[in-house]
Design a protein around this motif. Structure first.
Motif, PDB file in Angstrom:
ATOM      1  N   HIS A 117       0.815  -1.208   0.000  1.00  0.00           N
ATOM      2  CA  HIS A 117       0.000   0.000   0.000  1.00  0.00           C
ATOM      3  C   HIS A 117       0.854   1.266   0.000  1.00  0.00           C
ATOM      4  O   HIS A 117       0.319   2.374   0.042  1.00  0.00           O
ATOM      5  CB  HIS A 117      -0.918  -0.001   1.223  1.00  0.00           C
ATOM      6  N   ALA A 118       2.170   1.097  -0.030  1.00  0.00           N
ATOM      7  CA  ALA A 118       3.065   2.259  -0.039  1.00  0.00           C
ATOM      8  C   ALA A 118       3.445   2.563  -1.482  1.00  0.00           C
ATOM      9  O   ALA A 118       4.437   2.051  -2.015  1.00  0.00           O
ATOM     10  CB  ALA A 118       4.306   1.971   0.798  1.00  0.00           C
ATOM     11  N   ARG A 119       2.654   3.406  -2.119  1.00  0.00           N
ATOM     12  CA  ARG A 119       2.907   3.699  -3.527  1.00  0.00           C
ATOM     13  C   ARG A 119       4.187   4.500  -3.718  1.00  0.00           C
ATOM     14  O   ARG A 119       4.862   4.380  -4.727  1.00  0.00           O
ATOM     15  CB  ARG A 119       1.727   4.462  -4.124  1.00  0.00           C
ATOM     16  N   HIS A 120       4.495   5.340  -2.724  1.00  0.00           N
ATOM     17  CA  HIS A 120       5.693   6.170  -2.801  1.00  0.00           C
ATOM     18  C   HIS A 120       6.468   6.051  -1.493  1.00  0.00           C
ATOM     19  O   HIS A 120       5.878   5.974  -0.415  1.00  0.00           O
ATOM     20  CB  HIS A 120       5.329   7.641  -3.037  1.00  0.00           C
ATOM     21  N   GLU A 121       7.772   6.057  -1.587  1.00  0.00           N
ATOM     22  CA  GLU A 121       8.601   5.968  -0.391  1.00  0.00           C
ATOM     23  C   GLU A 121       8.322   7.115   0.566  1.00  0.00           C
ATOM     24  O   GLU A 121       8.353   6.942   1.785  1.00  0.00           O
ATOM     25  CB  GLU A 121      10.075   5.968  -0.784  1.00  0.00           C
ATOM     26  N   ALA A 122       8.022   8.298   0.035  1.00  0.00           N
ATOM     27  CA  ALA A 122       7.781   9.463   0.890  1.00  0.00           C
ATOM     28  C   ALA A 122       6.523   9.315   1.734  1.00  0.00           C
ATOM     29  O   ALA A 122       6.399   9.938   2.790  1.00  0.00           O
ATOM     30  CB  ALA A 122       7.681  10.732   0.037  1.00  0.00           C
ATOM     31  N   ASP A 123       5.564   8.491   1.288  1.00  0.00           N
ATOM     32  CA  ASP A 123       4.330   8.308   2.049  1.00  0.00           C
ATOM     33  C   ASP A 123       4.536   7.373   3.252  1.00  0.00           C
ATOM     34  O   ASP A 123       3.982   7.606   4.323  1.00  0.00           O
ATOM     35  CB  ASP A 123       3.228   7.736   1.149  1.00  0.00           C
ATOM     36  N   TYR A 124       5.302   6.311   3.050  1.00  0.00           N
ATOM     37  CA  TYR A 124       5.584   5.339   4.121  1.00  0.00           C
ATOM     38  C   TYR A 124       7.063   4.954   4.041  1.00  0.00           C
ATOM     39  O   TYR A 124       7.402   3.885   3.534  1.00  0.00           O
ATOM     40  CB  TYR A 124       4.698   4.094   3.981  1.00  0.00           C
ATOM     41  N   PRO A 125       7.955   5.810   4.536  1.00  0.00           N
ATOM     42  CA  PRO A 125       9.396   5.592   4.336  1.00  0.00           C
ATOM     43  C   PRO A 125       9.914   4.277   4.900  1.00  0.00           C
ATOM     44  O   PRO A 125      10.808   3.666   4.307  1.00  0.00           O
ATOM     45  CB  PRO A 125      10.024   6.792   5.067  1.00  0.00           C
ATOM     46  N   LEU A 126       9.376   3.834   6.037  1.00  0.00           N
ATOM     47  CA  LEU A 126       9.855   2.595   6.645  1.00  0.00           C
ATOM     48  C   LEU A 126       9.154   1.370   6.046  1.00  0.00           C
ATOM     49  O   LEU A 126       9.804   0.375   5.734  1.00  0.00           O
ATOM     50  CB  LEU A 126       9.644   2.638   8.162  1.00  0.00           C
ATOM     51  N   SER A 127       7.844   1.446   5.889  1.00  0.00           N
ATOM     52  CA  SER A 127       7.102   0.337   5.285  1.00  0.00           C
ATOM     53  C   SER A 127       7.625   0.033   3.889  1.00  0.00           C
ATOM     54  O   SER A 127       7.734  -1.135   3.486  1.00  0.00           O
ATOM     55  CB  SER A 127       5.613   0.672   5.194  1.00  0.00           C
ATOM     56  N   PHE A 128       7.961   1.076   3.154  1.00  0.00           N
ATOM     57  CA  PHE A 128       8.397   0.945   1.764  1.00  0.00           C
ATOM     58  C   PHE A 128       9.691   0.154   1.648  1.00  0.00           C
ATOM     59  O   PHE A 128       9.878  -0.622   0.723  1.00  0.00           O
ATOM     60  CB  PHE A 128       8.588   2.344   1.166  1.00  0.00           C
ATOM     61  N   ARG A 129      10.586   0.297   2.638  1.00  0.00           N
ATOM     62  CA  ARG A 129      11.926  -0.281   2.522  1.00  0.00           C
ATOM     63  C   ARG A 129      12.242  -1.386   3.524  1.00  0.00           C
ATOM     64  O   ARG A 129      13.074  -2.249   3.249  1.00  0.00           O
ATOM     65  CB  ARG A 129      12.975   0.824   2.694  1.00  0.00           C
ATOM     66  N   PHE A 130      11.590  -1.384   4.681  1.00  0.00           N
ATOM     67  CA  PHE A 130      12.067  -2.229   5.767  1.00  0.00           C
ATOM     68  C   PHE A 130      11.055  -3.238   6.294  1.00  0.00           C
ATOM     69  O   PHE A 130      11.294  -3.860   7.329  1.00  0.00           O
ATOM     70  CB  PHE A 130      12.539  -1.351   6.939  1.00  0.00           C
ATOM     71  N   ASP A 131       9.938  -3.427   5.624  1.00  0.00           N
ATOM     72  CA  ASP A 131       8.969  -4.400   6.119  1.00  0.00           C
ATOM     73  C   ASP A 131       9.538  -5.811   5.992  1.00  0.00           C
ATOM     74  O   ASP A 131      10.091  -6.191   4.963  1.00  0.00           O
ATOM     75  CB  ASP A 131       7.663  -4.295   5.334  1.00  0.00           C
ATOM     76  N   GLU A 132       9.409  -6.598   7.069  1.00  0.00           N
ATOM     77  CA  GLU A 132       9.831  -7.996   7.071  1.00  0.00           C
ATOM     78  C   GLU A 132       8.589  -8.875   7.003  1.00  0.00           C
ATOM     79  O   GLU A 132       7.665  -8.712   7.790  1.00  0.00           O
ATOM     80  CB  GLU A 132      10.607  -8.332   8.351  1.00  0.00           C
ATOM     81  N   THR A 133       8.575  -9.785   6.073  1.00  0.00           N
ATOM     82  CA  THR A 133       7.391 -10.632   5.927  1.00  0.00           C
ATOM     83  C   THR A 133       7.390 -11.714   7.004  1.00  0.00           C
ATOM     84  O   THR A 133       8.295 -12.544   7.063  1.00  0.00           O
ATOM     85  CB  THR A 133       7.370 -11.300   4.534  1.00  0.00           C
ATOM     86  N   ASP A 134       6.397 -11.683   7.864  1.00  0.00           N
ATOM     87  CA  ASP A 134       6.221 -12.701   8.892  1.00  0.00           C
ATOM     88  C   ASP A 134       5.411 -13.859   8.313  1.00  0.00           C
ATOM     89  O   ASP A 134       4.350 -13.646   7.722  1.00  0.00           O
ATOM     90  CB  ASP A 134       5.489 -12.122  10.104  1.00  0.00           C
ATOM     91  N   THR A 135       5.894 -15.065   8.466  1.00  0.00           N
ATOM     92  CA  THR A 135       5.201 -16.221   7.902  1.00  0.00           C
ATOM     93  C   THR A 135       5.118 -17.351   8.910  1.00  0.00           C
ATOM     94  O   THR A 135       5.996 -17.518   9.758  1.00  0.00           O
ATOM     95  CB  THR A 135       5.910 -16.744   6.639  1.00  0.00           C
ATOM     96  N   VAL A 136       4.066 -18.123   8.796  1.00  0.00           N
ATOM     97  CA  VAL A 136       3.908 -19.360   9.572  1.00  0.00           C
ATOM     98  C   VAL A 136       4.340 -20.514   8.677  1.00  0.00           C
ATOM     99  O   VAL A 136       3.867 -20.657   7.545  1.00  0.00           O
ATOM    100  CB  VAL A 136       2.451 -19.543  10.022  1.00  0.00           C
ATOM    101  N   LEU A 137       5.260 -21.312   9.178  1.00  0.00           N
ATOM    102  CA  LEU A 137       5.702 -22.503   8.452  1.00  0.00           C
ATOM    103  C   LEU A 137       4.676 -23.610   8.645  1.00  0.00           C
ATOM    104  O   LEU A 137       4.287 -23.915   9.774  1.00  0.00           O
ATOM    105  CB  LEU A 137       7.068 -22.954   8.968  1.00  0.00           C
ATOM    106  N   VAL A 138       4.237 -24.202   7.559  1.00  0.00           N
ATOM    107  CA  VAL A 138       3.310 -25.338   7.605  1.00  0.00           C
ATOM    108  C   VAL A 138       3.962 -26.508   6.876  1.00  0.00           C
ATOM    109  O   VAL A 138       4.361 -26.389   5.712  1.00  0.00           O
ATOM    110  CB  VAL A 138       1.957 -24.997   6.953  1.00  0.00           C
ATOM    111  N   CYS A 139       4.084 -27.627   7.570  1.00  0.00           N
ATOM    112  CA  CYS A 139       4.609 -28.857   6.982  1.00  0.00           C
ATOM    113  C   CYS A 139       3.492 -29.891   6.938  1.00  0.00           C
ATOM    114  O   CYS A 139       2.909 -30.208   7.971  1.00  0.00           O
ATOM    115  CB  CYS A 139       5.781 -29.395   7.796  1.00  0.00           C
TER     116      CYS A 139
END
Length: 368
Positions: A117-139
């Motif tokens: 949802h961060a179309r421009h870095e200036a709108d969400y400077p941290l979300s745009f560059r530093f978001d870490e994808t959290d995932t649940v491992l399913v085996c």
């Protein structure tokens, strides 16, 4: 039936990771809130906790879920293990291994990335560059060959391999350094924001800024203390001081919320006064109006917009909300973190201080 190669398998896996520069994510905690079968007594449901469901001459079969494989969407392999205690009744959950992420039956269930949802870095400077994808491992019935199995059917050892080796210490020392760096960003941002509002010379504001600066210096001192008081452990290695490292984890966990609250108080409603997007600069009329009405004597309008968008990404956006949870729980809940300090505390030394003082306390002789 074959048995797991154990330490030889770990050495081989680490050598392979280093040689081929693999990015390895890890999932080492059970799924939150849905672990215990007893909670759902009488219900026909699979136990969702990752565990061995079969074994043979060629390896083991595992099924279930593990949390929280950060960055697994970009990883080459995933390390599966346990940081939480496991009793003998759950020995099947002690499985410790590593798998390529494209192993049949392996899947990762991720939350929505905030940068979408961060179309421009200036709108969400941290979300745009530093978001870490959290995932649940399913085996789902995943086959693991014995040469990739590091530990099996040993609940106590599945946790000891982290806390009785430098693994957990080095990992969390890095987390402490990261928090110290983050504090520098927060303190600098708080000061710049007050300058932009023209309130930076108000005594009450200076007091708040001074307190934030003191907190930043405190965590810096704790990080340096881990290095200066390093432990020669194991032999021929230097490891950051475990007691101070775990104490720093506790300090960060206890103080992050109030630090962000202080930044939020200093910001007030200013971030909400900013336009929705930097897109407005593409319209000459809107840009002119914005530059005339949103500037202050200390800062042009566009610079204020970028500043307060950065502030919002630390105190109010989805990215900020994720970090509130992360800083509170990434090392485990407060009980786990404080139990680490309890384990490392020199209780005998503390008790000796008290006992030595009490031994010197004179009591009156009983009268005859």
């Amino acid at each position: 039936m074959s048995s797991p190669p154990g330490s030889a398998a770990i050495s081989s896996a680490i050598t392979n990771m280093r040689k081929n520069d693999l990015y390895v994510s890890f999932a080492v905690t059970p799924p939150s809130g849905i672990r215990s079968r007893e909670i759902f007594a009488g219900e026909a449901r699979d136990d969702p906790t990752l565990q061995v469901v079969a074994e043979g001459d060629d390896g083991v079969t595992i099924s279930g879920m593990k949390m929280l494989a950060t960055g697994a969407a970009f990883a080459d392999e995933v390390w599966i293990g346990n940081l939480t205690p496991i009793d003998d009744k759950r020995a099947g959950e002690s499985i410790t291994c590593a798998l390529p992420v494209n192993t049949p039956g392996v899947s990762f269930w991720a939350r929505e990335p905030y940068e979408r949802h961060a179309r421009h870095e200036a709108d969400y400077p941290l979300s745009f560059r530093f978001d870490e994808t959290d995932t649940v491992l399913v085996c789902d019935l995943v086959k693991v060959p014995w040469e990739r199995v590091f530990l099996h059917n040993n609940g106590a050892m599945s946790r000891r391999i982290y806390i009785e080796t430098p693994a957990n210490c080095y990992q969390n020392h890095q987390s402490n350094v990261r928090f110290w760096t983050k504090m520098g960003l927060i303190v600098g941002l708080a000061s710049r924001m007050c300058q932009a509002n023209g309130v930076d010379r108000i005594p009450a504001v200076r007091e708040t800024l001074g307190r934030l600066a003191a907190l930043e210096a405190t965590v810096g001192g704790l990080v340096n203390g881990q290095i200066e008081a390093y432990e020669p452990w194991p032999d021929s290695y230097a490891t950051p001081n475990r007691r101070i490292m775990y104490a720093t984890l506790n300090w960060c966990q206890e103080h992050h919320t109030e630090i962000i609250d202080a930044l939020r108080t200093l910001a007030g409603a200013a971030p909400l006064q900013m336009p929705a997007s930097i897109d407005l600069v593409a319209d000459p009329e809107l840009k002119d109006r914005f530059e005339r009405w949103w500037r202050t004597s200390s800062m042009p309008a566009l610079d204020r917009l970028k500043l307060y968008k950065l502030v919002w990404d630390l105190i109010g956006s989805e990215f900020a909300g994720r970090h509130m949870l992360y800083e509170r729980f990434y090392a485990g809940n407060s009980i786990i973190v404080r139990n680490q300090s309890d384990r490392e505390a020199p209780w005998e030394t503390f008790h000796a201080t008290v006992d030595g003082l009490l031994e010197r306390v004179q009591t009156p002789n009983s009268s005859q």
